[in-house]
Enzyme design. Structure first.
Site, PDB file in Angstrom:
ATOM      1  N   ASP A  84       0.857  -1.190   0.000  1.00  0.00           N
ATOM      2  CA  ASP A  84       0.000   0.000   0.000  1.00  0.00           C
ATOM      3  C   ASP A  84       0.893   1.239   0.000  1.00  0.00           C
ATOM      4  O   ASP A  84       1.902   1.297   0.703  1.00  0.00           O
ATOM      5  CB  ASP A  84      -0.888  -0.022   1.253  1.00  0.00           C
ATOM      6  CG  ASP A  84      -2.030   0.981   1.145  1.00  0.00           C
ATOM      7  OD1 ASP A  84      -3.107   0.592   0.658  1.00  0.00           O
ATOM      8  OD2 ASP A  84      -1.827   2.139   1.549  1.00  0.00           O
ATOM      9  N   GLU A  91      -4.911   2.521  -3.843  1.00  0.00           N
ATOM     10  CA  GLU A  91      -3.452   2.495  -3.837  1.00  0.00           C
ATOM     11  C   GLU A  91      -2.934   1.160  -3.306  1.00  0.00           C
ATOM     12  O   GLU A  91      -1.822   1.061  -2.811  1.00  0.00           O
ATOM     13  CB  GLU A  91      -2.904   3.665  -3.006  1.00  0.00           C
ATOM     14  CG  GLU A  91      -3.188   3.604  -1.511  1.00  0.00           C
ATOM     15  CD  GLU A  91      -4.525   4.204  -1.087  1.00  0.00           C
ATOM     16  OE1 GLU A  91      -5.493   4.167  -1.883  1.00  0.00           O
ATOM     17  OE2 GLU A  91      -4.612   4.697   0.049  1.00  0.00           O
TER      18      GLU A  91
END
Ligand SMILES: [Mg+2]
Length: 301
Positions: free
Chosen positions: A177, A220
């Site tokens: 992430d 993301e």
């Protein structure tokens, strides 16, 4: 212009068709028996086969059946040619997969028109197959990063997980992430956020092996499934990605930015029943990496 393969046991019949078809710009090859057709036609890669019904030895129908059983030939339209235009033989040929049937003596322009019609059919089938392939690609790919998407990731990783389970092979998972991604978007705009996502995908592609599966799960968040990898191998990949990203400078609209990523890494222990369990554990480890200050890799089993 198409590639036409003629099968007939009478040489004069072949010659007549051959000259006419060549005059019309077609590329022609021929065989004088069913067996010769089976031997030669696949190598010629014909668009259409003109197949005589009445041949000594292997009959036209037998040849047709054998052609349809060959994976390389089963989509090639076959036009049966015969002096016997009884309903039964026409029905038989069409039932066995013939595309069309033409009676002898035929009018050449009619035969040629039927050949062109068969070629068009084959072409539209091929176009349809290509379009289906493109659609399948679109449906399984993330449009921004060209990584596989969530759905495809679960499909591919699920099957790798089943293999690992069956053969007691190692398999590891990395959850990744981008750190403070919202701040990148808020400070520099979404175009810079997209740059960051593209850079993650590029860097990760450069660090993984051919057999690893890199996916953008959404937002993301990325995941990498590493079949055959122990947790130590996956940690090495994760650390390479982490270090490389931290050095990258992304640019957009005259601005530059730097960012980092956090990762959770885990390995299949033999106890998990489904791939989700592995991914969930990697996700918890990723969460810990965030809690412990970001820009780090946390592993566990
Ligand atoms: Mg014959």
């Amino acid at each position: 212009m198409a590639k036409i393969f003629i099968v007939d046991d009478v040489e004069d019949n072949i010659k007549l068709l051959w000259y006419n078809l060549e005059d019309d710009g077609h590329e022609v090859a021929s065989a004088m028996s069913g067996q010769e057709c089976l031997d030669k036609a696949p190598g010629f890669e014909p668009d259409v086969i003109l197949l005589d019904m009445m041949m000594p030895g292997m009959s036209g129908i037998e040849t047709l059946t054998a052609l349809k059983a060959l994976p390389a030939m089963d989509n090639i339209p076959v036009i049966m040619v015969s002096a016997n235009d009884s309903d039964d033989s026409i029905i038989d040929a069409l039932d066995q997969g013939a595309h069309d049937f033409i009676s002898k003596p035929f009018i050449y322009p009619v035969l040629e028109a039927r050949v062109r019609s068969a070629v068009r059919l084959k072409q539209s089938q091929e176009e349809l197959e290509a379009a289906n392939g493109r659609l399948a690609m679109l449906a399984s790919t993330d449009s921004l990063t060209q990584c596989v998407n969530r759905r495809q990731f679960f499909e591919l990783s699920g099957s790798e997980f089943a293999k690992a389970k069956r053969h007691a092979h190692p398999l590891s998972v990395i959850m990744l992430d981008a750190d403070k991604f919202k701040a990148i978007n808020d400070t520099y705009g979404h175009a810079m956020g997209d740059e960051a996502l593209l850079r993650i995908a590029d860097v990760a592609r450069g660090c993984i092996r051919e057999s690893d599966i890199l996916a953008r799960l959404g937002g993301e968040e990325f995941a990498i499934c590493c079949p055959g990898s122990t947790v130590d191998g996956a940690i090495r990949i994760a650390e390479r990605i982490r270090e490389a990203i931290a050095k990258e400078v992304i640019e957009c609209n005259g601005q530059t930015a730097q960012f980092t990523v956090s990762m959770g890494v885990t390995e299949y222990t033999g106890a998990e029943q489904a791939f989700d369990q592995l991914l969930n554990r990697a996700d918890r480890l990723l969460y810990r990496a965030k809690e412990e200050g970001r820009n780090r890799v946390i592993s566990g089993v």
